[in-house]
Enzyme design. Structure first.
Site, PDB file in Angstrom:
ATOM      1  N   HIS A 213       0.834  -1.362  -0.054  1.00 29.28           N
ATOM      2  CA  HIS A 213       0.148  -0.019  -0.053  1.00 29.28           C
ATOM      3  C   HIS A 213       1.052   1.192  -0.081  1.00 29.28           C
ATOM      4  O   HIS A 213       1.898   1.301   0.664  1.00 29.28           O
ATOM      5  CB  HIS A 213      -1.011   0.140   1.395  1.00 29.28           C
ATOM      6  CG  HIS A 213      -2.083   0.886   0.995  1.00 29.28           C
ATOM      7  ND1 HIS A 213      -2.131   2.087   1.056  1.00 29.28           N
ATOM      8  CD2 HIS A 213      -3.467   0.546   0.830  1.00 29.28           C
ATOM      9  CE1 HIS A 213      -3.449   2.594   1.030  1.00 29.28           C
ATOM     10  NE2 HIS A 213      -4.054   1.588   0.602  1.00 29.28           N
ATOM     11  N   HIS A 214       0.410   2.143  -0.714  1.00 27.57           N
ATOM     12  CA  HIS A 214       1.323   3.611  -0.810  1.00 27.57           C
ATOM     13  C   HIS A 214       1.176   4.309   0.418  1.00 27.57           C
ATOM     14  O   HIS A 214       2.152   5.231   0.641  1.00 27.57           O
ATOM     15  CB  HIS A 214       0.435   4.374  -1.964  1.00 27.57           C
ATOM     16  CG  HIS A 214       1.780   5.175  -2.589  1.00 27.57           C
ATOM     17  ND1 HIS A 214       2.698   5.791  -2.345  1.00 27.57           N
ATOM     18  CD2 HIS A 214       1.531   5.672  -4.288  1.00 27.57           C
ATOM     19  CE1 HIS A 214       3.513   6.385  -3.157  1.00 27.57           C
ATOM     20  NE2 HIS A 214       2.777   6.374  -4.261  1.00 27.57           N
ATOM     21  N   ALA A 215       0.201   3.888   1.352  1.00 29.68           N
ATOM     22  CA  ALA A 215       0.244   4.718   2.711  1.00 29.68           C
ATOM     23  C   ALA A 215       1.509   4.087   3.310  1.00 29.68           C
ATOM     24  O   ALA A 215       1.909   4.825   4.264  1.00 29.68           O
ATOM     25  CB  ALA A 215      -1.002   4.210   3.440  1.00 29.68           C
TER      26      ALA A 215
END
Length: 502
Positions: free
Chosen positions: A136-138
Protein backbone atom coordinates in the site's frame (compact mmCIF):
# COMPACT_ATOMS: atom_id res chain seq x y z
CA UNK A 1 4.22 2.93 17.14
CA UNK A 2 3.86 5.84 14.74
CA UNK A 3 0.87 7.76 13.51
CA UNK A 4 0.35 8.09 9.78
CA UNK A 5 1.09 11.51 8.33
CA UNK A 6 -1.64 13.44 6.55
CA UNK A 7 -0.12 12.38 3.21
CA UNK A 8 0.07 8.72 4.23
CA UNK A 9 -3.56 8.80 5.35
CA UNK A 10 -4.62 10.40 2.08
CA UNK A 11 -3.59 7.23 0.25
CA UNK A 12 -6.05 5.37 2.46
CA UNK A 13 -8.80 7.96 2.03
CA UNK A 14 -8.62 7.88 -1.76
CA UNK A 15 -9.58 4.20 -1.94
CA UNK A 16 -13.12 3.46 -3.16
CA UNK A 17 -14.85 0.68 -5.06
CA UNK A 18 -13.08 1.89 -8.21
CA UNK A 19 -9.73 3.04 -6.75
CA UNK A 20 -6.91 1.09 -5.17
CA UNK A 21 -3.85 2.82 -3.74
CA UNK A 22 -1.05 0.29 -3.76
CA UNK A 23 2.20 0.32 -5.70
CA UNK A 24 3.47 -2.90 -7.17
CA UNK A 25 6.14 -4.62 -9.19
CA UNK A 26 6.24 -7.62 -11.49
CA UNK A 27 9.57 -9.47 -11.41
CA UNK A 28 10.38 -11.98 -14.15
CA UNK A 29 12.85 -14.61 -12.95
CA UNK A 30 14.92 -17.26 -14.66
CA UNK A 31 14.01 -20.29 -12.57
CA UNK A 32 15.13 -23.12 -14.83
CA UNK A 33 16.68 -24.80 -11.80
CA UNK A 34 13.34 -24.74 -10.01
CA UNK A 35 14.79 -22.88 -7.06
CA UNK A 36 11.86 -20.46 -6.82
CA UNK A 37 8.92 -22.16 -5.16
CA UNK A 38 6.49 -21.31 -2.40
CA UNK A 39 8.57 -22.97 0.35
CA UNK A 40 11.72 -21.10 -0.68
CA UNK A 41 9.93 -17.75 -0.81
CA UNK A 42 8.25 -18.37 2.54
CA UNK A 43 11.62 -19.13 4.15
CA UNK A 44 13.14 -16.02 2.58
CA UNK A 45 10.33 -13.78 3.80
CA UNK A 46 10.44 -15.11 7.35
CA UNK A 47 14.20 -14.62 7.36
CA UNK A 48 14.12 -10.99 6.19
CA UNK A 49 10.84 -9.46 7.29
CA UNK A 50 12.67 -7.55 10.00
CA UNK A 51 14.61 -5.65 7.30
CA UNK A 52 11.40 -4.11 5.92
CA UNK A 53 9.18 -2.56 8.61
CA UNK A 54 6.34 -1.98 6.15
CA UNK A 55 5.83 -5.74 5.80
CA UNK A 56 5.16 -6.44 9.48
CA UNK A 57 2.98 -3.49 10.54
CA UNK A 58 -0.78 -3.21 10.28
CA UNK A 59 -3.17 -0.30 10.65
CA UNK A 60 -4.66 0.51 14.05
CA UNK A 61 -7.74 2.63 13.39
CA UNK A 62 -8.84 5.40 15.74
CA UNK A 63 -12.47 4.91 16.87
CA UNK A 64 -15.04 6.71 14.69
CA UNK A 65 -12.24 7.91 12.42
CA UNK A 66 -11.58 10.86 14.76
CA UNK A 67 -7.88 10.91 13.92
CA UNK A 68 -5.38 9.39 11.53
CA UNK A 69 -4.57 5.69 12.09
CA UNK A 70 -1.38 4.35 13.66
CA UNK A 71 1.10 1.73 12.51
CA UNK A 72 1.36 -1.13 14.97
CA UNK A 73 2.81 -4.62 15.23
CA UNK A 74 0.49 -7.39 14.07
CA UNK A 75 0.27 -9.86 16.97
CA UNK A 76 -1.38 -12.46 14.74
CA UNK A 77 0.88 -12.12 11.72
CA UNK A 78 0.41 -15.07 9.38
CA UNK A 79 2.29 -15.35 6.10
CA UNK A 80 -0.66 -17.22 4.59
CA UNK A 81 -2.50 -13.89 4.48
CA UNK A 82 0.20 -12.46 2.22
CA UNK A 83 1.85 -15.16 0.11
CA UNK A 84 -0.15 -16.78 -2.70
CA UNK A 85 0.59 -19.07 -5.63
CA UNK A 86 -1.08 -19.61 -9.00
CA UNK A 87 -0.28 -20.98 -12.45
CA UNK A 88 -1.02 -19.55 -15.87
CA UNK A 89 -2.90 -21.71 -18.36
CA UNK A 90 -0.93 -22.80 -21.42
CA UNK A 91 0.81 -21.32 -23.29
CA UNK A 92 1.57 -18.83 -20.49
CA UNK A 93 2.39 -15.89 -22.75
CA UNK A 94 2.91 -12.26 -21.73
CA UNK A 95 -0.66 -11.22 -22.50
CA UNK A 96 -2.04 -13.94 -20.23
CA UNK A 97 0.37 -12.86 -17.52
CA UNK A 98 -0.72 -9.24 -17.92
CA UNK A 99 -4.41 -10.19 -17.66
CA UNK A 100 -3.88 -12.20 -14.48
CA UNK A 101 -1.72 -9.52 -12.85
CA UNK A 102 -4.22 -6.81 -13.84
CA UNK A 103 -6.97 -8.67 -12.00
CA UNK A 104 -4.81 -8.90 -8.86
CA UNK A 105 -3.74 -5.26 -9.19
CA UNK A 106 -7.39 -4.17 -9.29
CA UNK A 107 -8.14 -5.73 -5.88
CA UNK A 108 -7.79 -3.75 -2.67
CA UNK A 109 -5.54 -4.96 0.11
CA UNK A 110 -7.12 -6.30 3.30
CA UNK A 111 -6.68 -3.67 6.01
CA UNK A 112 -7.04 -6.28 8.76
CA UNK A 113 -3.45 -7.37 8.01
CA UNK A 114 -0.17 -5.68 7.07
CA UNK A 115 -0.82 -4.01 3.73
CA UNK A 116 1.05 -6.16 1.23
CA UNK A 117 0.73 -9.31 -0.87
CA UNK A 118 3.12 -11.43 -2.91
CA UNK A 119 1.94 -13.74 -5.71
CA UNK A 120 4.14 -16.48 -7.16
CA UNK A 121 3.04 -17.07 -10.75
CA UNK A 122 4.09 -20.31 -12.45
CA UNK A 123 3.57 -21.51 -16.00
CA UNK A 124 5.39 -18.83 -18.00
CA UNK A 125 6.01 -19.87 -21.57
CA UNK A 126 9.82 -19.86 -21.31
CA UNK A 127 9.89 -21.94 -18.15
CA UNK A 128 10.52 -19.01 -15.85
CA UNK A 129 8.37 -17.69 -13.04
CA UNK A 130 6.98 -14.28 -12.13
CA UNK A 131 6.53 -12.68 -8.75
CA UNK A 132 4.01 -9.88 -8.40
CA UNK A 133 4.25 -7.89 -5.16
CA UNK A 134 2.05 -5.03 -4.05
CA UNK A 135 2.37 -2.78 -1.01
CA UNK A 136 0.00 0.00 0.00
CA UNK A 137 1.18 3.50 -0.88
CA UNK A 138 0.35 4.57 2.68
CA UNK A 139 3.30 2.45 3.80
CA UNK A 140 5.93 3.11 1.13
CA UNK A 141 7.01 5.57 -1.53
CA UNK A 142 9.35 4.92 -4.46
CA UNK A 143 12.55 5.02 -2.44
CA UNK A 144 11.33 2.93 0.49
CA UNK A 145 9.73 0.54 -2.00
CA UNK A 146 13.14 0.03 -3.62
CA UNK A 147 14.63 -0.56 -0.15
CA UNK A 148 11.95 -3.16 0.58
CA UNK A 149 12.70 -4.91 -2.70
CA UNK A 150 16.46 -4.82 -2.06
CA UNK A 151 16.01 -6.52 1.30
CA UNK A 152 14.72 -9.64 -0.47
CA UNK A 153 17.37 -9.75 -3.20
CA UNK A 154 20.97 -10.96 -3.35
CA UNK A 155 24.06 -10.11 -5.40
CA UNK A 156 24.85 -13.75 -6.14
CA UNK A 157 22.72 -16.85 -6.80
CA UNK A 158 23.73 -18.41 -3.49
CA UNK A 159 23.42 -15.23 -1.43
CA UNK A 160 20.26 -16.44 0.29
CA UNK A 161 22.17 -19.48 1.52
CA UNK A 162 25.17 -17.59 2.89
CA UNK A 163 23.34 -15.20 5.20
CA UNK A 164 23.05 -16.22 8.86
CA UNK A 165 19.53 -17.08 10.00
CA UNK A 166 17.48 -14.14 11.20
CA UNK A 167 14.36 -13.79 13.22
CA UNK A 168 11.40 -12.35 11.39
CA UNK A 169 10.06 -10.68 14.51
CA UNK A 170 11.40 -8.66 17.43
CA UNK A 171 14.13 -10.34 19.44
CA UNK A 172 16.16 -9.49 22.49
CA UNK A 173 19.27 -8.54 20.52
CA UNK A 174 17.52 -6.11 18.17
CA UNK A 175 17.61 -2.37 18.95
CA UNK A 176 14.43 -1.14 20.55
CA UNK A 177 13.92 1.39 17.75
CA UNK A 178 13.63 -1.44 15.23
CA UNK A 179 11.08 -3.45 17.15
CA UNK A 180 7.43 -3.14 16.06
CA UNK A 181 5.46 -1.48 18.82
CA UNK A 182 1.85 -1.74 19.87
CA UNK A 183 -0.57 1.07 19.05
CA UNK A 184 -1.81 3.27 21.89
CA UNK A 185 -4.88 1.97 23.67
CA UNK A 186 -8.36 3.38 23.28
CA UNK A 187 -7.75 6.13 25.83
CA UNK A 188 -4.43 7.05 24.23
CA UNK A 189 -5.99 7.26 20.78
CA UNK A 190 -8.88 9.42 21.96
CA UNK A 191 -6.53 11.68 23.92
CA UNK A 192 -4.35 12.07 20.83
CA UNK A 193 -7.41 12.87 18.73
CA UNK A 194 -8.49 15.60 21.18
CA UNK A 195 -5.01 17.16 21.19
CA UNK A 196 -4.69 17.02 17.40
CA UNK A 197 -8.18 18.48 16.93
CA UNK A 198 -7.43 21.37 19.28
CA UNK A 199 -4.13 22.11 17.53
CA UNK A 200 -5.50 21.66 14.01
CA UNK A 201 -6.65 25.26 13.30
CA UNK A 202 -3.12 26.59 13.92
CA UNK A 203 -1.48 23.81 11.93
CA UNK A 204 -3.98 24.21 9.10
CA UNK A 205 -3.28 27.94 8.90
CA UNK A 206 0.45 27.25 8.73
CA UNK A 207 -0.12 24.67 6.00
CA UNK A 208 -2.22 27.11 3.97
CA UNK A 209 0.49 29.77 4.14
CA UNK A 210 3.23 27.30 3.20
CA UNK A 211 1.20 25.87 0.33
CA UNK A 212 0.36 29.38 -0.90
CA UNK A 213 4.06 29.95 -1.55
CA UNK A 214 3.83 27.36 -4.32
CA UNK A 215 0.31 28.18 -5.50
CA UNK A 216 1.66 29.11 -8.93
CA UNK A 217 2.70 25.47 -9.51
CA UNK A 218 -0.19 23.71 -7.77
CA UNK A 219 -2.61 22.15 -10.26
CA UNK A 220 -5.86 24.10 -10.63
CA UNK A 221 -4.75 26.78 -8.16
CA UNK A 222 -2.06 27.97 -10.58
CA UNK A 223 -4.81 29.12 -12.95
CA UNK A 224 -6.50 31.39 -10.42
CA UNK A 225 -6.28 35.15 -11.08
CA UNK A 226 -3.30 36.61 -9.22
CA UNK A 227 -1.79 33.22 -8.34
CA UNK A 228 1.77 34.47 -8.91
CA UNK A 229 1.20 37.53 -6.70
CA UNK A 230 -0.31 35.38 -3.96
CA UNK A 231 2.70 33.05 -4.12
CA UNK A 232 5.13 35.94 -3.79
CA UNK A 233 3.21 37.43 -0.85
CA UNK A 234 3.09 34.06 0.94
CA UNK A 235 6.84 33.64 0.50
CA UNK A 236 7.39 37.06 2.06
CA UNK A 237 5.31 36.02 5.07
CA UNK A 238 7.33 32.83 5.53
CA UNK A 239 10.60 34.68 4.81
CA UNK A 240 11.33 32.43 1.87
CA UNK A 241 13.73 34.48 -0.26
CA UNK A 242 14.53 31.83 -2.86
CA UNK A 243 14.05 33.21 -6.37
CA UNK A 244 12.03 30.73 -8.38
CA UNK A 245 12.04 30.36 -12.16
CA UNK A 246 8.84 31.57 -13.79
CA UNK A 247 6.20 28.84 -13.75
CA UNK A 248 4.67 27.69 -17.06
CA UNK A 249 0.99 27.55 -17.87
CA UNK A 250 -0.59 24.50 -16.25
CA UNK A 251 -3.97 24.56 -18.00
CA UNK A 252 -5.12 20.96 -18.36
CA UNK A 253 -6.56 20.03 -21.77
CA UNK A 254 -9.45 17.61 -22.12
CA UNK A 255 -8.40 14.13 -23.27
CA UNK A 256 -9.83 10.60 -23.21
CA UNK A 257 -7.35 9.87 -20.40
CA UNK A 258 -9.36 11.92 -17.93
CA UNK A 259 -12.72 11.25 -16.36
CA UNK A 260 -14.19 8.87 -13.79
CA UNK A 261 -12.40 5.53 -13.71
CA UNK A 262 -13.87 2.07 -13.26
CA UNK A 263 -12.70 -0.74 -10.98
CA UNK A 264 -11.11 -2.63 -13.91
CA UNK A 265 -7.43 -2.43 -14.79
CA UNK A 266 -5.44 -3.29 -17.91
CA UNK A 267 -1.67 -3.28 -18.00
CA UNK A 268 1.27 -3.79 -20.32
CA UNK A 269 4.97 -4.11 -19.64
CA UNK A 270 8.14 -3.98 -21.69
CA UNK A 271 11.75 -2.81 -21.80
CA UNK A 272 14.00 -0.56 -23.85
CA UNK A 273 17.78 -0.45 -23.85
CA UNK A 274 19.16 1.94 -21.24
CA UNK A 275 22.33 2.15 -23.32
CA UNK A 276 20.34 3.54 -26.24
CA UNK A 277 18.57 6.03 -24.00
CA UNK A 278 21.91 7.18 -22.60
CA UNK A 279 23.25 7.64 -26.13
CA UNK A 280 20.37 9.93 -27.00
CA UNK A 281 20.83 11.79 -23.72
CA UNK A 282 24.57 12.25 -24.32
CA UNK A 283 24.08 13.38 -27.92
CA UNK A 284 21.68 16.08 -26.73
CA UNK A 285 23.39 17.04 -23.43
CA UNK A 286 20.33 15.92 -21.46
CA UNK A 287 19.60 13.60 -18.59
CA UNK A 288 18.23 10.08 -18.91
CA UNK A 289 15.05 11.26 -17.22
CA UNK A 290 14.59 13.96 -19.89
CA UNK A 291 14.76 11.29 -22.59
CA UNK A 292 12.31 9.07 -20.67
CA UNK A 293 9.89 11.97 -20.44
CA UNK A 294 10.32 12.59 -24.17
CA UNK A 295 9.57 8.95 -24.97
CA UNK A 296 6.37 9.17 -22.96
CA UNK A 297 5.45 12.51 -24.55
CA UNK A 298 5.94 11.13 -28.07
CA UNK A 299 4.09 7.89 -27.30
CA UNK A 300 1.11 9.81 -25.91
CA UNK A 301 1.10 12.16 -28.91
CA UNK A 302 0.96 9.18 -31.31
CA UNK A 303 -1.66 7.34 -29.28
CA UNK A 304 -3.95 10.38 -29.02
CA UNK A 305 -3.44 11.25 -32.69
CA UNK A 306 -4.59 7.77 -33.73
CA UNK A 307 -7.88 8.48 -31.99
CA UNK A 308 -8.31 12.01 -33.24
CA UNK A 309 -8.03 13.22 -29.65
CA UNK A 310 -4.73 15.12 -29.62
CA UNK A 311 -5.33 18.48 -27.93
CA UNK A 312 -3.80 21.67 -29.26
CA UNK A 313 -2.28 22.39 -25.84
CA UNK A 314 0.41 20.38 -24.02
CA UNK A 315 -0.64 17.65 -21.64
CA UNK A 316 0.05 18.33 -17.96
CA UNK A 317 2.00 15.67 -16.08
CA UNK A 318 2.85 15.14 -12.41
CA UNK A 319 6.28 13.65 -11.72
CA UNK A 320 6.76 12.29 -8.17
CA UNK A 321 10.03 13.33 -6.53
CA UNK A 322 11.60 11.64 -3.50
CA UNK A 323 12.54 13.95 -0.64
CA UNK A 324 13.54 11.17 1.75
CA UNK A 325 16.60 11.98 3.84
CA UNK A 326 19.37 9.58 4.86
CA UNK A 327 18.13 9.64 8.44
CA UNK A 328 14.71 8.38 7.34
CA UNK A 329 15.99 5.19 5.77
CA UNK A 330 13.59 2.25 6.20
CA UNK A 331 10.95 4.50 7.71
CA UNK A 332 7.38 3.45 7.01
CA UNK A 333 5.39 6.03 5.07
CA UNK A 334 5.86 8.64 2.37
CA UNK A 335 8.38 11.39 1.91
CA UNK A 336 7.56 12.57 -1.57
CA UNK A 337 6.65 15.70 -3.42
CA UNK A 338 5.81 16.30 -7.06
CA UNK A 339 6.84 18.44 -10.00
CA UNK A 340 3.99 19.45 -12.29
CA UNK A 341 4.98 20.39 -15.82
CA UNK A 342 3.62 20.60 -19.38
CA UNK A 343 4.39 17.77 -21.83
CA UNK A 344 4.87 19.23 -25.35
CA UNK A 345 2.61 16.71 -27.08
CA UNK A 346 1.56 19.61 -29.33
CA UNK A 347 4.98 19.82 -31.05
CA UNK A 348 5.07 17.65 -34.20
CA UNK A 349 8.84 17.63 -34.84
CA UNK A 350 10.61 14.99 -32.68
CA UNK A 351 13.81 17.03 -32.32
CA UNK A 352 11.95 20.16 -31.26
CA UNK A 353 9.83 18.02 -28.92
CA UNK A 354 12.96 16.58 -27.29
CA UNK A 355 14.43 20.05 -26.82
CA UNK A 356 11.16 21.37 -25.39
CA UNK A 357 10.99 18.52 -22.86
CA UNK A 358 14.59 19.21 -21.84
CA UNK A 359 13.91 22.91 -21.33
CA UNK A 360 10.67 22.30 -19.44
CA UNK A 361 12.12 19.67 -17.11
CA UNK A 362 15.27 21.73 -16.53
CA UNK A 363 13.20 24.67 -15.39
CA UNK A 364 11.05 22.48 -13.15
CA UNK A 365 14.12 20.85 -11.59
CA UNK A 366 15.81 24.21 -10.99
CA UNK A 367 12.76 25.46 -9.17
CA UNK A 368 12.52 22.30 -7.12
CA UNK A 369 16.23 22.38 -6.22
CA UNK A 370 15.99 25.99 -5.00
CA UNK A 371 12.94 25.37 -2.87
CA UNK A 372 11.64 21.78 -2.71
CA UNK A 373 7.87 21.98 -2.90
CA UNK A 374 6.01 20.81 0.20
CA UNK A 375 2.56 21.69 -1.11
CA UNK A 376 1.47 18.07 -1.53
CA UNK A 377 1.85 17.33 2.18
CA UNK A 378 0.57 20.77 3.21
CA UNK A 379 -2.66 20.43 1.22
CA UNK A 380 -3.32 17.05 2.81
CA UNK A 381 -2.99 18.71 6.23
CA UNK A 382 -5.53 21.50 5.73
CA UNK A 383 -8.73 19.66 6.67
CA UNK A 384 -9.27 17.74 9.93
CA UNK A 385 -8.79 13.98 9.65
CA UNK A 386 -12.52 13.04 9.96
CA UNK A 387 -13.50 15.57 7.26
CA UNK A 388 -10.70 14.46 4.94
CA UNK A 389 -11.72 10.82 5.24
CA UNK A 390 -15.30 11.56 4.22
CA UNK A 391 -14.63 14.27 1.63
CA UNK A 392 -11.69 12.85 -0.34
CA UNK A 393 -13.59 10.34 -2.56
CA UNK A 394 -16.20 12.94 -3.49
CA UNK A 395 -13.56 15.60 -4.23
CA UNK A 396 -11.58 13.21 -6.45
CA UNK A 397 -14.69 12.13 -8.38
CA UNK A 398 -15.85 15.74 -8.85
CA UNK A 399 -12.41 16.79 -10.05
CA UNK A 400 -12.38 14.04 -12.67
CA UNK A 401 -15.58 15.41 -14.21
CA UNK A 402 -15.29 19.16 -13.74
CA UNK A 403 -11.63 20.16 -13.57
CA UNK A 404 -8.94 17.47 -13.71
CA UNK A 405 -5.74 18.94 -12.20
CA UNK A 406 -3.40 16.83 -14.37
CA UNK A 407 -3.64 14.45 -17.31
CA UNK A 408 -1.48 11.67 -15.87
CA UNK A 409 1.41 10.68 -13.60
CA UNK A 410 4.79 9.50 -14.89
CA UNK A 411 7.46 8.08 -12.57
CA UNK A 412 11.06 7.11 -13.23
CA UNK A 413 12.75 5.13 -10.44
CA UNK A 414 16.51 4.50 -10.72
CA UNK A 415 17.65 0.97 -9.96
CA UNK A 416 20.87 -1.08 -9.86
CA UNK A 417 22.81 -1.69 -13.07
CA UNK A 418 23.89 -5.22 -12.20
CA UNK A 419 21.99 -8.52 -11.91
CA UNK A 420 20.16 -9.46 -8.73
CA UNK A 421 18.86 -12.81 -7.52
CA UNK A 422 15.91 -14.08 -5.53
CA UNK A 423 16.02 -17.55 -4.03
CA UNK A 424 18.91 -18.34 -6.37
CA UNK A 425 17.09 -17.25 -9.54
CA UNK A 426 18.23 -14.27 -11.58
CA UNK A 427 15.82 -11.35 -11.85
CA UNK A 428 15.56 -10.71 -15.59
CA UNK A 429 13.21 -7.72 -15.49
CA UNK A 430 11.29 -5.70 -12.93
CA UNK A 431 8.20 -3.86 -14.15
CA UNK A 432 6.80 -1.26 -11.69
CA UNK A 433 3.07 -0.52 -11.49
CA UNK A 434 1.34 2.30 -9.71
CA UNK A 435 -1.94 3.98 -8.80
CA UNK A 436 -4.89 5.27 -10.81
CA UNK A 437 -7.38 7.73 -9.33
CA UNK A 438 -10.28 9.77 -10.65
CA UNK A 439 -8.26 12.94 -10.12
CA UNK A 440 -4.96 11.83 -11.68
CA UNK A 441 -6.50 10.15 -14.72
CA UNK A 442 -6.93 6.69 -16.18
CA UNK A 443 -3.27 6.14 -17.13
CA UNK A 444 -0.07 5.79 -15.14
CA UNK A 445 3.38 5.17 -16.64
CA UNK A 446 6.23 4.03 -14.40
CA UNK A 447 9.70 2.87 -15.35
CA UNK A 448 12.55 1.29 -13.42
CA UNK A 449 16.14 1.13 -14.62
CA UNK A 450 17.70 -2.27 -13.97
CA UNK A 451 20.74 -4.13 -15.33
CA UNK A 452 21.07 -2.18 -18.57
CA UNK A 453 17.38 -1.86 -19.37
CA UNK A 454 14.52 0.53 -18.70
CA UNK A 455 11.55 -1.57 -17.59
CA UNK A 456 8.17 0.10 -18.19
CA UNK A 457 4.94 -0.77 -16.43
CA UNK A 458 1.79 0.87 -17.81
CA UNK A 459 -1.45 0.69 -15.83
CA UNK A 460 -4.71 1.91 -17.32
CA UNK A 461 -8.45 1.94 -16.82
CA UNK A 462 -9.89 0.26 -19.96
CA UNK A 463 -12.76 2.76 -20.03
CA UNK A 464 -10.17 5.53 -20.52
CA UNK A 465 -7.41 3.70 -22.47
CA UNK A 466 -8.61 1.12 -24.98
CA UNK A 467 -5.19 -0.23 -26.08
CA UNK A 468 -2.53 -0.30 -23.41
CA UNK A 469 -0.22 -2.53 -25.48
CA UNK A 470 -0.40 -0.13 -28.40
CA UNK A 471 0.79 2.65 -26.14
CA UNK A 472 3.76 0.52 -25.15
CA UNK A 473 4.57 0.00 -28.82
CA UNK A 474 4.67 3.75 -29.35
CA UNK A 475 7.45 3.97 -26.76
CA UNK A 476 9.65 1.83 -28.99
CA UNK A 477 8.83 3.91 -32.03
CA UNK A 478 9.66 7.06 -30.06
CA UNK A 479 13.13 5.79 -29.18
CA UNK A 480 13.77 4.63 -32.75
CA UNK A 481 12.74 8.09 -33.90
CA UNK A 482 15.18 9.82 -31.55
CA UNK A 483 18.02 7.52 -32.54
CA UNK A 484 17.38 8.21 -36.22
CA UNK A 485 17.07 11.96 -35.75
CA UNK A 486 19.78 12.82 -33.27
CA UNK A 487 22.50 10.18 -33.36
CA UNK A 488 25.21 10.18 -36.04
CA UNK A 489 25.77 7.22 -38.34
CA UNK A 490 28.85 6.27 -36.35
CA UNK A 491 26.94 6.61 -33.10
CA UNK A 492 24.13 4.42 -34.41
CA UNK A 493 26.36 1.51 -35.45
CA UNK A 494 25.26 -1.53 -33.53
CA UNK A 495 22.45 0.30 -31.79
CA UNK A 496 19.27 -1.70 -31.41
CA UNK A 497 16.11 -1.24 -29.45
CA UNK A 498 14.81 -4.22 -27.57
CA UNK A 499 11.22 -3.73 -26.53
CA UNK A 500 10.12 -6.93 -24.90
CA UNK A 501 6.72 -7.86 -23.68
CA UNK A 502 8.24 -9.98 -20.96
Amino acid sequence: MRQLTALDAQFLNVETETTTAHVAGLAILDSMRGSVNRDAIEALLLDRLHLSPALSLRLAEVPLGLDRPYWAADPRFDLRNHLFELSLPAPGDDWQLARVVAEIHARRLDRAHPLWEMHLINGLADGGVAIYTKVHHAAIDGVSGAETLAALLDLTPDGHLSRPPQCGHASADRPEAERPQAAPGLLGMLTGAVVNTAAHPVRAAQSVVKAAGDIDVIPLAAGLPGAKLIAKAARLVTRDRHRRPESPSLTVPRTPLNGPISARRHLSFGSVSLKDVKRVAKANAMSVNDVVMTLCTSALRSWLSERGALPAEPLIVAVPVAVRTAGARNRVGNQISAMVAPMPTNIPDPVERLQAVGATMSRAKRRFALAPATWLNELCSVLPAPVTTLATPAIFRLASVAFPPINLIISNVPGPQFPLYLCGARVLSYYPMSVLTDMSGGLNITCFSYDGMLDFGIVACPERVDDVWGLLGHLRTALDELLDERVSDEFRDGVGVDLMAG
